[in-house]
Design an enzyme around this catalytic site. Sequence first.
Site, PDB file in Angstrom:
ATOM      1  N   GLU A 292      10.107  16.476  14.614  1.00  0.00           N
ATOM      2  CA  GLU A 292      10.587  16.322  13.254  1.00  0.00           C
ATOM      3  C   GLU A 292       9.911  17.359  12.354  1.00  0.00           C
ATOM      4  O   GLU A 292       8.688  17.423  12.289  1.00  0.00           O
ATOM      5  CB  GLU A 292      10.280  14.913  12.754  1.00  0.00           C
TER       6      GLU A 292
ATOM      7  N   LYS B  95       0.863  -1.184   0.000  1.00  0.00           N
ATOM      8  CA  LYS B  95       0.000   0.000   0.000  1.00  0.00           C
ATOM      9  C   LYS B  95       0.896   1.230   0.000  1.00  0.00           C
ATOM     10  O   LYS B  95       1.532   1.563   0.999  1.00  0.00           O
ATOM     11  CB  LYS B  95      -0.927   0.052   1.212  1.00  0.00           C
TER      12      LYS B  95
ATOM     13  N   GLU C 129       9.806   1.576  10.765  1.00  0.00           N
ATOM     14  CA  GLU C 129      10.883   2.552  10.569  1.00  0.00           C
ATOM     15  C   GLU C 129      10.219   3.919  10.577  1.00  0.00           C
ATOM     16  O   GLU C 129       9.497   4.280   9.649  1.00  0.00           O
ATOM     17  CB  GLU C 129      11.617   2.283   9.251  1.00  0.00           C
TER      18      GLU C 129
END
Length: 480
Positions: free
Chosen positions: A388, A183, A257
């Site tokens: 981030e 996906k 990850e």
Amino acid sequence: MSYGAIEQEEIFAGGEWLTPHAAARIELESPVDFRRTGGAVDGDERDVDTAVRAAREAFDHGPWPRMSPEERAGWLERLADEIERRADATVSLVTTEIGQPVSIARPWAGIRPIAHLRFYAQLLRRPDAVEEVRENAMRPGTTIVQHEPLGVAALIVPWNHPQASTTLKLAPALAAGSTVVVKPAPESPLDISNMAEASTAIGMPPGVINIVTGGRETGRALVQHPGVDKVGFTGSSAAGRDIAAQAGAQLKPATLELGGKSAAILLGDADLDAVMGALRVSSFENTGQTCALMARVLVPRAAHDEVVDRLVALARDLRVGDPSDPATELGPLVSRRIHDRVSGMVSRAAADGATLLAGDSDLPDTGYYVAPTIVTGAVPSSEIAQEEVFGPVVSVFAYDDLDDAVALANNSRYGLAGSVFGDPDEALSVARRVRTGSIGINGYKPDLNTPYGGYGDSGLGREFAIEGLRNFQEVKSIWR
């Protein structure tokens, strides 16, 4: 090459393009000029079920998991060859789709995916890839440790490096003998079709590779499907937590990850010319839209001003512009959502008392562009220092001694990457103290033959190397 609007009307399952059940669509907008670039299926639970059933059939009854390692290695090499023949078109499509500069798309979409497939084909030929023999510790004899294909793997991949992120999961999964449902991210649903087309062109057994495009609910349906045995995900830490909870409730293994807020530590003897050359890539590549970038630069207090001046000069020297121009280094951010998020974080940093430097590069008249910016004077606990950004924004912090530098580097819930610049022996000593999954000495260049992944909010498990293969294998001990 540029593309007109591309309409992806089908899902890929069982070796065929099939009409989806879902009527909903993902609409795509160019981040360069806001024109409509195409659309794709926003798959629903029935579409996911179609793809998973095809993968399940291929795993339970097809030849793929029953092939010898050498046979699967040959298929991976043929797939790599076919993808290589399509590389130029894929690179151009990625640039059109997400605004990635062609100078970045060429290696990330045109070279690395092929290298990943060939690497795992070669790794399969290692004697320990699928079987080891160990001496027993408590009784005479030996034990065969057999690494078997795990099953059906759901691969949920991001938009920032869509091809390479896919093959970093796809290659070891296929090498292991697992079958997959991929996906892609809703920002990049088009380029994945090259995998389907390449697999069809070489006659790969049906159901080994299956693809469903869609958004968050599509991914949720895929993770929750009882026919899925393994989840591999790359994306945000928030999404990773959600996937981990869903997978954990089913005792389904997941490799995650996730994000990063990595630090580059400059020692007192660091060669600043070499540092700037390295940070040009490791802090700004892909317009800052890479999880392992060095978003924090930690410098000795005495060198702070000089390093800041050099970083400002570097930021202003970066060429921002049309991503189809080979000379462009930084393109637009991928979407209005990401643009607004990055701009908002920078504005809030200034409101909180930080100083914004550079940020004044000439930008195109249209597009989701953000000028590369250097932030100084931020509090280490502030949003800009902890979260981030995922844009071309680098924060600089001064430290007093090496203990302070290590403490600053470790003052993060992330732990994905990092680097230390200076005398190699002293840099190694510092690197050993930083809590991160990977770290470089006088640069940051992860190698495919070494494990890659993060501590803390940067994820669970490791990719690359034989660890990547093990993600898609079950382990059986046969005592003799």
